[in-house]
Design a protein around this motif. Structure first.
Motif, PDB file in Angstrom:
ATOM      1  N   ASP A 266     -53.801  44.101  25.982  1.00  0.00           N
ATOM      2  CA  ASP A 266     -54.104  44.067  24.542  1.00  0.00           C
ATOM      3  C   ASP A 266     -55.016  42.888  24.210  1.00  0.00           C
ATOM      4  O   ASP A 266     -55.941  43.013  23.417  1.00  0.00           O
TER       5      ASP A 266
ATOM      6  N   LEU B  31     -58.564  43.472  25.274  1.00  0.00           N
ATOM      7  CA  LEU B  31     -59.291  44.432  24.444  1.00  0.00           C
ATOM      8  C   LEU B  31     -59.419  43.964  23.000  1.00  0.00           C
ATOM      9  O   LEU B  31     -59.936  44.691  22.154  1.00  0.00           O
ATOM     10  N   GLY B  32     -58.918  42.790  22.712  1.00  0.00           N
ATOM     11  CA  GLY B  32     -59.031  42.260  21.348  1.00  0.00           C
ATOM     12  C   GLY B  32     -58.096  42.930  20.372  1.00  0.00           C
ATOM     13  O   GLY B  32     -58.320  42.913  19.163  1.00  0.00           O
ATOM     14  N   MET B  33     -57.018  43.532  20.874  1.00  0.00           N
ATOM     15  CA  MET B  33     -56.082  44.195  19.966  1.00  0.00           C
ATOM     16  C   MET B  33     -55.026  43.237  19.451  1.00  0.00           C
ATOM     17  O   MET B  33     -54.318  43.521  18.516  1.00  0.00           O
ATOM     18  N   THR B  34     -54.916  42.125  20.120  1.00  0.00           N
ATOM     19  CA  THR B  34     -54.111  41.036  19.588  1.00  0.00           C
ATOM     20  C   THR B  34     -54.826  39.751  19.988  1.00  0.00           C
ATOM     21  O   THR B  34     -55.574  39.739  20.967  1.00  0.00           O
TER      22      THR B  34
END
Lengths: 258, 382
Positions: B53, B56-59
């Motif tokens: 995450d 992928l820059g999701m957090t």
């Protein structure tokens, strides 16, 4: 995360799919979009207008007054309440690159059908009653539609993470929205409000949005149209700014809680 | 450009209201060269998903930095990123648009995804009607067709059926040949060995090992075996007590006691026992277990048809395993004495005698079996 021009291209199919999901499958289909609010208007008209006989104002018939205010308000309320459960309803967002803005804007736009019904009522009655409002008066409902969409979008961006980060805020929001329903001249004409309450009413931006919505059929407003334009625009800008700030600061924290 | 992914001292702390903060990642650093494939392994809760995450820059990491060169396509969770009221095709178009594709190339991607996913008519039905396996097919078909220079996949391949899993692995191998950078978290270590050249083992959010895939996965497997041995039933002993097992020795062919044996050499198990009354034809057995509890082999004197006589006194039983074919790992021996009908035990020691095996062979599995490969030409190409 995708930028605005990138994700906005996804919006159309999503809104259409959402509308289909809401109304397809039932016997009356899309008619429900009109029928459900009409039934609600009829119920209010029955209680306030006929049984209680407490609300009487000059100008338009009471049913038209309610319809022209209730439909836009229901749109706003549905969008904001939807945003308060947006994150828990879409937990998969945490592990996807779908931007939050896309979901908020989809909710705002797919709920807007009700407001469009409200506009139909306003213009329908204006045509029937032979309204002689100014050009500004005719254009104001469209401006109101746009400004209300911006306001709902901004507040939606704010409400969604706050409702996740502070779970107690969700029931409070329902109470606030109920309070606002009666603190706006939706179910009653402004003219019956007297004294200091009248100026209190004018602090409510939704009062001004209603002026804009009703301008083709309500030539006598307690404030000038231009003041309403200014207040509604200011409210939209402030909501958008608050929403953008929440997007930057709160959404990441809220996502981590999903 | 020397790295496709660079992770420097990344930590991630999740703070829940009213609960203690949890460090999902603690000072994790590594990089991935362009075109190489990194396997991410670790037990559940070790931080693998959080790491992906963060990549992928999701957090956002709580501290440290992450740099990924170019767009990354991801397949992280079944159904994540899909709008369930849209069809598979519409979702494929949406994903492509969100990845920045033009309308025309998004439509083209949807066609490629349809072909790869082999969902038939379902591709044009709403995703809400999909099974988990179908969601995986759609997700993989989209992610692998986005033409991203980096592809990140998290533990979802196992959901697909055998046919589609093989198809996915073949596609991933194709992507490797096309110099796509891969990061794959999975529990299928065999697949990871085939797909990846490097591996990262996470334990409690920290890097336990980072390096060549064979080395890291071997250490990780060893760790899993020890864990399994520690948590499975403890070695026990029991029986009627009519036989007393006095001593057990594990020796080489020369009778020298050993704790480690080479694969292919002799293991002798010497059991000194005493009968407490005269016993007629007791069944004596030896069993070998791997330390994760796998029962490897268990011969006894009943099945071998020997040693049918009466015993009264002290004896030494010797079981000799010539050319023991067990592969490298930790094992234990068990010893048992049963009545002549093999119904009740006079005495048994279950997995009480540990030993380890070593070998230079790289073969996978439990035992080395004599084998040979041969390829015969049976025809010309069509």
């Amino acid at each position: 995360m995708p930028s605005l021009p990138t994700w906005s291209r996804s919006l159309g199919p999503l809104v259409l799919a959402d509308l289909r999901r809401r109304y397809a499958g039932s016997v009356l289909g899309g008619l429900w979009a009109v029928l459900a609010p009409l039934l609600e208007v009829a119920a209010y008209a029955l209680v306030f207008g006929w049984i209680l006989e407490t609300v009487r104002g000059p100008g338009m018939p009471y049913t038209v007054l309610i319809a022209s205010g209730l439909f836009p308000w229901m749109w706003f309320r549905e969008a904001i309440e939807g945003c308060s459960t947006l994150l828990p309803d879409n937990r998969w967002l945490r592990r996807s690159r779908v931007p939050a803005e896309l979901l908020v804007l989809r909710l705002v736009l797919s709920s807007s059908v009700r407001a469009l019904v409200g506009l139909l009522v306003v213009f329908g009655y204006a045509a029937v009653s032979g309204s002689r409002t100014s050009i500004e008066g005719w254009l104001s409902p469209f401006a109101a539609l746009f400004l209300q969409a911006v306001t709902a979008y901004g507040l939606g961006l704010l409400v969604a993470p706050v409702a996740t980060l502070v779970p107690d805020s969700r029931p409070s929001l329902v109470s606030i929205l109920t309070l606002l329903t009666f603190a706006s001249p939706i179910l009653y004409p402004e003219s019956i409000v007297a004294g200091p309450l009248q100026s209190l009413l004018l602090w409510n931006p939704f009062t001004h949005l209603l002026h804009l919505y009703r301008s083709p059929i309500e030539p006598v407003a307690l404030t000038s149209l231009s003041l309403s334009w200014a207040v509604a625009t200011g409210a939209a800008a402030a909501s958008l700014a608050a929403g953008m700030a929440a997007r930057r600061r709160l959404w990441w924290r809220a996502r981590d809680l999903l | 450009m020397s790295t496709a992914i660079e992770v420097v001292s990344v930590s991630k702390v999740f703070g829940m209201p009213g609960a203690t903060a949890v460090a999902a990642l603690d000072d994790v650093s590594f990089d991935v060269a362009p075109g190489s494939a990194l396997a991410v392994v670790g037990e559940n809760g070790s931080g693998k998903s959080t790491l992906l995450d963060v990549l992928l820059g999701m957090t956002r990491p709580s501290s440290g930095s992450v740099r990924v060169e170019g767009e990354a396509a991801a397949l992280l969770e079944l159904g994540a990123g899909f709008f369930h009221e849209l069809t598979g095709r519409q979702n494929a178009v949406q994903q492509a648009l969100l990845a920045g594709a033009s309308s025309a190339s998004a439509q083209a991607l949807a066609r490629q995804a349809a072909e790869f996913a082999e969902l038939g008519d379902f591709f044009d039905r709403p995703v809400r009607s999909y099974s988990a396996g179908m969601l995986m097919r759609l997700g993989f078909a989209i992610a692998s067709n986005l033409q991203a220079p980096v592809v990140v996949i998290d533990e979802v391949l196992a959901v697909g059926d055998g046919y589609f899993q093989r198809k996915c692995i073949e596609r991933l191998l194709e992507m490797r040949r096309a110099r796509v950078t891969l990061v794959i978290a999975a529990h299928d270590l065999h697949a990871l060995r085939s797909l990846c050249d490097r591996a990262l083992w996470l334990q409690h959010g920290r890097v336990a090992a980072l390096g060549a895939v064979d080395d890291v996965l071997a250490s990780y497997e060893e760790h899993l075996r020890r864990r399994s041995a520690a948590t499975s039933a403890p070695p026990l002993s029991g029986g009627t007590g009519e036989v007393l097992i006095r001593r057990v020795r594990l020796t080489d062919r020369d009778g020298v006691e050993q704790s480690e044996f080479r694969s292919g050499e002799t293991l002798r198990v010497e059991v000194e026992f005493e009968t407490l009354r005269p016993l007629d034809s007791p069944v004596m057995g030896i069993a070998l277990f791997r330390d994760d509890g796998v029962y490897c082999y268990g011969p006894n004197t009943l099945f071998d048809g020997r040693l049918a006589e009466s015993y009264d006194g002290r004896y030494i039983l010797t079981a000799e395993f010539e050319e023991l074919p067990l592969l490298a790992g930790r094992y234990q021996a068990s010893v048992s004495f049963y009545d002549k009908d093999h119904v009740y035990a006079y005495a048994w020691h279950h997995r009480l005698y540990p030993f380890s095996m070593r070998t230079e062979r790289k073969d996978h599995g439990l035992v080395w079996l004599r084998h040979r490969f041969e390829v015969r030409r049976v025809g010309d190409p069509r």
